[in-house]
Design a protein around this motif. Sequence first.
Motif, PDB file in Angstrom:
ATOM      1  N   ALA A  27      27.618   7.794   2.973  1.00 37.10           N
ATOM      2  CA  ALA A  27      27.146   9.148   3.255  1.00 37.10           C
ATOM      3  C   ALA A  27      25.823   9.411   2.533  1.00 37.10           C
ATOM      4  O   ALA A  27      24.868   9.907   3.130  1.00 37.10           O
ATOM      5  CB  ALA A  27      28.199  10.170   2.826  1.00 37.10           C
ATOM      6  N   ASP A  69      13.212  10.703   6.782  1.00 33.85           N
ATOM      7  CA  ASP A  69      12.624  10.760   8.117  1.00 33.85           C
ATOM      8  C   ASP A  69      12.124  12.147   8.499  1.00 33.85           C
ATOM      9  O   ASP A  69      11.095  12.278   9.154  1.00 33.85           O
ATOM     10  CB  ASP A  69      13.649  10.304   9.166  1.00 33.85           C
ATOM     11  N   TYR A  70      12.878  13.169   8.129  1.00 37.51           N
ATOM     12  CA  TYR A  70      12.563  14.503   8.663  1.00 37.51           C
ATOM     13  C   TYR A  70      11.931  15.441   7.653  1.00 37.51           C
ATOM     14  O   TYR A  70      11.352  16.446   8.039  1.00 37.51           O
ATOM     15  CB  TYR A  70      13.834  15.154   9.240  1.00 37.51           C
ATOM     16  N   ASN A 103       0.794  -1.222   0.000  1.00 38.93           N
ATOM     17  CA  ASN A 103       0.000   0.000   0.000  1.00 38.93           C
ATOM     18  C   ASN A 103       0.824   1.268   0.000  1.00 38.93           C
ATOM     19  O   ASN A 103       0.292   2.358  -0.100  1.00 38.93           O
ATOM     20  CB  ASN A 103      -0.909   0.021   1.237  1.00 38.93           C
ATOM     21  N   MET A 104       2.131   1.105   0.135  1.00 42.08           N
ATOM     22  CA  MET A 104       2.979   2.298   0.212  1.00 42.08           C
ATOM     23  C   MET A 104       2.957   3.037  -1.107  1.00 42.08           C
ATOM     24  O   MET A 104       3.077   2.455  -2.162  1.00 42.08           O
ATOM     25  CB  MET A 104       4.407   1.895   0.552  1.00 42.08           C
ATOM     26  N   ARG A 105       2.883   4.360  -1.000  1.00 41.40           N
ATOM     27  CA  ARG A 105       2.793   5.141  -2.221  1.00 41.40           C
ATOM     28  C   ARG A 105       4.113   5.771  -2.612  1.00 41.40           C
ATOM     29  O   ARG A 105       4.345   6.063  -3.759  1.00 41.40           O
ATOM     30  CB  ARG A 105       1.738   6.225  -2.069  1.00 41.40           C
ATOM     31  N   TYR A 106       4.933   6.073  -1.604  1.00 39.59           N
ATOM     32  CA  TYR A 106       6.232   6.632  -1.978  1.00 39.59           C
ATOM     33  C   TYR A 106       7.291   6.136  -1.011  1.00 39.59           C
ATOM     34  O   TYR A 106       7.008   5.417  -0.080  1.00 39.59           O
ATOM     35  CB  TYR A 106       6.200   8.154  -2.028  1.00 39.59           C
ATOM     36  N   ILE A 122      22.306  10.161   4.475  1.00 40.62           N
ATOM     37  CA  ILE A 122      21.553  11.411   4.316  1.00 40.62           C
ATOM     38  C   ILE A 122      20.155  11.116   3.785  1.00 40.62           C
ATOM     39  O   ILE A 122      19.186  11.744   4.183  1.00 40.62           O
ATOM     40  CB  ILE A 122      22.278  12.379   3.357  1.00 40.62           C
ATOM     41  N   VAL A 178      18.307   8.529   4.396  1.00 45.00           N
ATOM     42  CA  VAL A 178      17.461   8.108   5.516  1.00 45.00           C
ATOM     43  C   VAL A 178      16.991   9.325   6.317  1.00 45.00           C
ATOM     44  O   VAL A 178      15.821   9.429   6.685  1.00 45.00           O
ATOM     45  CB  VAL A 178      18.234   7.123   6.431  1.00 45.00           C
ATOM     46  N   LEU A 179      17.904  10.260   6.561  1.00 45.44           N
ATOM     47  CA  LEU A 179      17.542  11.453   7.333  1.00 45.44           C
ATOM     48  C   LEU A 179      16.494  12.272   6.593  1.00 45.44           C
ATOM     49  O   LEU A 179      15.510  12.726   7.178  1.00 45.44           O
ATOM     50  CB  LEU A 179      18.779  12.321   7.593  1.00 45.44           C
ATOM     51  N   TRP A 214      19.618  -1.094   2.794  1.00 49.19           N
ATOM     52  CA  TRP A 214      19.977  -1.471   4.166  1.00 49.19           C
ATOM     53  C   TRP A 214      21.275  -2.279   4.137  1.00 49.19           C
ATOM     54  O   TRP A 214      22.194  -2.020   4.914  1.00 49.19           O
ATOM     55  CB  TRP A 214      18.833  -2.308   4.746  1.00 49.19           C
ATOM     56  N   HIS A 232       9.095  15.914   5.215  1.00 51.66           N
ATOM     57  CA  HIS A 232       7.836  15.211   4.961  1.00 51.66           C
ATOM     58  C   HIS A 232       7.130  15.669   3.687  1.00 51.66           C
ATOM     59  O   HIS A 232       6.131  15.097   3.290  1.00 51.66           O
ATOM     60  CB  HIS A 232       6.896  15.373   6.166  1.00 51.66           C
TER      61      HIS A 232
END
Lengths: 141, 120
Positions: free
Chosen positions: B75, B85-86, B4-7, B79, B81-82, B17, B88
Amino acid sequence: MQVSPKTVQGTVHNTDNQRSARPLSPRVSVYRWRGPMLASFAHRISGVVLVLFVPVYLCLLSGLTASAADFSDTINWMHSPLGRLLLWLIGSALIYHLVNGMRFILLDAGFSETREEMRGSARFSLAAGLAAVVLLAVYLW
Amino acid sequence: MLKNMRYGSAHNGLNEWYLQRLSAVVIALFMPMAFALLLAVYDGSLDQMRLLNLLNSHIGRTLHTLFLLALLTHAYLGIKVLVEDYVHVVAWRVLLMGLILTTVAGLAVWWFAVIWAWGS
């Protein structure tokens, strides 16, 4: 700062239509300030600091490997107050990121996954980072 | 859940990972060497001639290049991942990641040029 687990759960389990309103990881304002949370957060901060130092490393590398005059200029810059400060920052971030990174790898490999062990190893990482901060300061000044 | 994930990088998660950890191990092997060399140069125990003898060799260049690739991969993924996460707002994410990817590519070219231009 602390939110009861119930509130968190209530917001996490949204229906599909409300997905855009879900809180996104990591919920810094929701997590309790425990060792493992702090260790993860410090890992991110030190990581960003290290990325910013890649250009500095490249400048040092090209300076140190150019002419003899460039070499001594670069050494002199490293001994200047700004140079020492940057070396201190990069060294501390590096040692913390390395120690905690090895901790993450061990956790990913399935070692020490109990709550107590996680807290203990997080404290160890943070202590290693603090030790690096102090020892490098002593070395550089 | 996943379908169901859209992005986000719904297909590449395990790949990234894994790559993040593989590059971490490579960096953990090489970074202490680079750091030790830098400290040795800093305190004067390693002069330029001996530094160049270490770096300006086939093995030095090859290890340095491996280090470079692992470091920039690590690196970039970190970045990413950050940002995921932050940041939106998806438009900002795309813009930021584009800028970061360009910067990382630029650094890679610069770094390659420095390493492989020695002695020429």
